[in-house]
Design an enzyme around this catalytic site. Structure first.
Site, PDB file in Angstrom:
ATOM      1  N   HIS A  87       0.863  -1.170   0.000  1.00  0.00           N
ATOM      2  CA  HIS A  87       0.000   0.000   0.000  1.00  0.00           C
ATOM      3  C   HIS A  87       0.905   1.227   0.000  1.00  0.00           C
ATOM      4  O   HIS A  87       2.087   1.151   0.380  1.00  0.00           O
ATOM      5  CB  HIS A  87      -0.880   0.020   1.254  1.00  0.00           C
ATOM      6  CG  HIS A  87      -1.967  -1.008   1.248  1.00  0.00           C
ATOM      7  ND1 HIS A  87      -2.980  -1.012   0.328  1.00  0.00           N
ATOM      8  CD2 HIS A  87      -2.208  -2.067   2.076  1.00  0.00           C
ATOM      9  CE1 HIS A  87      -3.806  -2.017   0.576  1.00  0.00           C
ATOM     10  NE2 HIS A  87      -3.351  -2.687   1.627  1.00  0.00           N
ATOM     11  N   CYS A 107      -0.223   2.789  -4.395  1.00  0.00           N
ATOM     12  CA  CYS A 107      -0.967   4.008  -4.692  1.00  0.00           C
ATOM     13  C   CYS A 107      -0.129   5.229  -4.335  1.00  0.00           C
ATOM     14  O   CYS A 107       0.776   5.178  -3.503  1.00  0.00           O
ATOM     15  CB  CYS A 107      -2.269   4.039  -3.897  1.00  0.00           C
ATOM     16  SG  CYS A 107      -3.552   2.982  -4.581  1.00  0.00           S
TER      17      CYS A 107
END
Length: 277
Positions: free
Chosen positions: A121, A163
């Site tokens: 992430h 991301c």
């Protein structure tokens, strides 16, 4: 293409994640007057793959289903390119920094380059360990020219599948050899780095639960086709095109359906890079 769900590698996409479609010893630099990096050292170099799939409950972050497919694909791809591949799974922030510090202190003098792949992430400027965020500059800083001397003048590639924000891209329709003489040359400590991000600043990065992330799928496919034919930046340009034109999100949530993605290359390389010699 089979319609299986895609997920995003954001720091806090807790509920929708599952809903969405689905330094070293003496310097032996690679510097020369040539326009391309010297790649005929005895070894191609290390490829470190950090694959973070499961996160501590306190972070509120969902597991990254599909990431093991990416890790296996990367291992096969870089092994075939003659890299020494080391896979590391589910590392905390502290473990990531300890690993990078340790690797940077190895003797890379017989290695042509260095590759590090981060699968996790993320958000703009950060990557997530299993217990929280860590600044990307801390991760990469161990390999600066003033810290990791045996990689000075050699290409250092950081490939980042994560991301970089929470924006969504809706897309738009269109019609259309002389090393010793250079040993004392002063170069910027940030030189010879390349960062291949899976997405543009501010945007989500998509991952398919069955096939892995769009970016890593495309990167491995293009490396398998062109690693022995094209310069590395040209390969990454083809990766950009593949991701941009061949992928679109499929989601049960209309807000996340039909979205696009474009990778982003940030290069401080000072020469052309060919992954062969």
């Amino acid at each position: 293409m089979e319609n299986t769900e895609n997920s995003v590698d954001a720091k806090s996409f807790k509920n929708a994640e599952t809903k969405i479609l689905h330094g070293s010893k003496s310097m032996d630099s690679g510097m020369s007057f040539d326009n391309s990096y010297k790649m005929d050292y005895p070894e191609m170099g290390l490829c470190i793959i950090i694959n973070n799939k499961n996160f501590h409950k306190s972070t509120g972050m969902a597991p990254r289903s599909g990431t093991d497919v990416d890790a296996a694909n990367l291992r096969e791809t870089f092994t075939n390119l003659k890299y020494e591949v080391r896979n590391k799974n589910d590392l905390t922030c502290e473990e990531i920094l300890e690993l990078m510090n340790s690797v940077s202190k190895e003797d890379h003098s017989k290695r042509s380059s260095f590759v590090c792949v981060l699968l996790s992430h993320g958000d703009e400027g950060i990557i997530f360990g299993t217990n929280g965020p860590v600044d990307l500059r801390k991760v990469t800083g161990f390999f600066r020219g003033d810290y990791c001397r045996s990689l000075t003048g050699k290409p250092k590639l950081f490939i980042i599948q994560a991301c970089r924000g929470t924006e969504l891209d809706c897309g738009i329709e269109t019609d259309s050899g002389i090393e010793d003489d250079m040993a004392c040359q002063k170069i910027p400590v940030e030189a010879d780095f390349l960062y291949a991000y899976s997405t543009a600043p501010g945007y989500y990065s998509w991952r398919n639960s069955k096939d892995g992330s769009w970016f890593i799928q495309s990167l491995c496919a293009m490396l398998k086709l062109y690693a022995h034919k094209l310069e590395f930046m040209h390969i990454l340009t083809r990766v950009n095109r593949k991701v941009a034109t061949e992928f679109e999100s499929f989601s049960l949530d209309s807000a996340f359906h039909g979205k696009k993605q474009i990778p982003c290359i940030v290069s401080m390389l000072t020469k052309e890079l060919y992954l062969y010699h």
